[in-house]
Design an enzyme around this catalytic site. Sequence first.
Site, PDB file in Angstrom:
ATOM      1  N   ARG A   5      34.855  40.491  51.559  1.00 16.90           N
ATOM      2  CA  ARG A   5      34.284  40.419  50.213  1.00 16.90           C
ATOM      3  C   ARG A   5      32.771  40.644  50.212  1.00 16.90           C
ATOM      4  O   ARG A   5      32.224  41.193  49.256  1.00 16.90           O
ATOM      5  CB  ARG A   5      34.621  39.058  49.575  1.00 16.90           C
ATOM      6  CG  ARG A   5      34.423  39.026  48.064  1.00 16.90           C
ATOM      7  CD  ARG A   5      34.686  37.658  47.471  1.00 16.90           C
ATOM      8  NE  ARG A   5      34.743  37.697  46.015  1.00 16.90           N
ATOM      9  CZ  ARG A   5      34.672  36.630  45.226  1.00 16.90           C
ATOM     10  NH1 ARG A   5      34.523  35.422  45.762  1.00 16.90           N
ATOM     11  NH2 ARG A   5      34.725  36.746  43.911  1.00 16.90           N
ATOM     12  N   SER A  55      32.528  40.529  40.308  1.00 17.80           N
ATOM     13  CA  SER A  55      33.752  40.418  41.091  1.00 17.80           C
ATOM     14  C   SER A  55      34.478  39.190  40.554  1.00 17.80           C
ATOM     15  O   SER A  55      33.939  38.086  40.571  1.00 17.80           O
ATOM     16  CB  SER A  55      33.429  40.238  42.581  1.00 17.80           C
ATOM     17  OG  SER A  55      34.603  40.051  43.328  1.00 17.80           O
ATOM     18  N   SER A  56      35.701  39.387  40.055  1.00 18.42           N
ATOM     19  CA  SER A  56      36.419  38.316  39.357  1.00 18.42           C
ATOM     20  C   SER A  56      36.772  37.157  40.283  1.00 18.42           C
ATOM     21  O   SER A  56      36.709  37.270  41.515  1.00 18.42           O
ATOM     22  CB  SER A  56      37.703  38.867  38.729  1.00 18.42           C
ATOM     23  OG  SER A  56      37.415  39.876  37.794  1.00 18.42           O
ATOM     24  N   GLN A  57      37.166  36.039  39.679  1.00 18.98           N
ATOM     25  CA  GLN A  57      37.578  34.867  40.444  1.00 18.98           C
ATOM     26  C   GLN A  57      38.815  35.219  41.271  1.00 18.98           C
ATOM     27  O   GLN A  57      39.812  35.712  40.724  1.00 18.98           O
ATOM     28  CB  GLN A  57      37.871  33.699  39.508  1.00 18.98           C
ATOM     29  CG  GLN A  57      38.212  32.416  40.225  1.00 18.98           C
ATOM     30  CD  GLN A  57      38.322  31.235  39.264  1.00 18.98           C
ATOM     31  OE1 GLN A  57      38.304  31.399  38.054  1.00 18.98           O
ATOM     32  NE2 GLN A  57      38.432  30.045  39.808  1.00 18.98           N
TER      33      GLN A  57
END
Length: 380
Positions: A32, A78-80
Amino acid sequence: MTDPRRDYLDQILRSGVSLPPALAAAFASVPREAFVPEGFQRRDGSWVHPADPDFLATVYRDDVLITKVDGKVPISSSSQPSLMAIMLMALGVTPGMRVLEIGAGTGYNAALLAALGATVTSIDVQADVADRARSALARAGVAGVRVQHADGYAGLPGERFDRVIVTVGIGGLSPHWLEQLDPGGLVIAPVKQAGTHPVLAVADPSDARVVCASGFMAASGPLNADHPYAFPAPAPAGALTGLVQAAPSRFDPPLTEIAYRDLWFAAGAWSHRATHALLPSTALLPGTAVPSGVTAVPGRDQSCLALLDEPRTGGAVVLPDGTVLAGGHAALRYGAMAVEIIDRWIAAGRPPMQAWRVGLTLTGEDKSPIWAPHTWELRP
């Protein structure tokens, strides 16, 4: 030292998401941090830089990473991860599938799709966002993803897909996406309702399934065009003032966040005045006690379900413990509406949002129509 990536998977699991082996492997293998090389913004507004000692630990939290802001408004992120996992599981990706992604973000979601064996086309309306996502995917060594700068409303004319996933909040689905799906195809998209973005699974616009609650940044252009079935825009902090208690608390303990979102969804199904309100503690009249279940933090807004009146300065607010606050010229009527919604939800057995089926209708602008929520039905 604890491996942040191992703890990352544990955090997703602790959120209540059961990761199938292939998806767990994708989260474990895709770095990530490669998708936020310039850092990101914390929820408190501070910026996390790659050189910061807590950078990796913060990257590998089950939390959204805001990567671009316009003033104070987040416009790319960047989404959960736990939400991403739920949406990816609903998408039902298998190796070899062709996936159209609307909203490239950092490129991380597309990388997870590629790790699941999909061939991905990701479209973003912001040229710089598309460029950064493309660079991040290359830096992470991810193959099988192409990123294009374009308006996602059009999809990709002339091409066919097995799945479409939307990573921005939209008012309705583009008919082009459905036209570009092969038989048996599916769209997973966060579609606006009552000021939030419940995620819908749409194979047939007349019978969409609710996946989960979500909160996404809103898309621009025709995907968020106004239409006759739209709900009132969210009420900003300070818009609702002079609220007083119109009905006492109903839930002890207060509703959990999930149950509160279930009630919120039902409110949107039963009232087109339902929306989102940011309620500061100063919205209560002097001397009015803060109801149980609400933490009044000076300077911090409370995210609440509201029924907004036409002038958008009053109406009713439903708090997590069921307390109803009301104000404005039609306070009595809106307070009664809120109580009726709570009563109706309790009488229905406090259904989760997943118990609803949503019928979409073609509406919006003549030159760029969208499939927007229009009817709601509880299913056993």
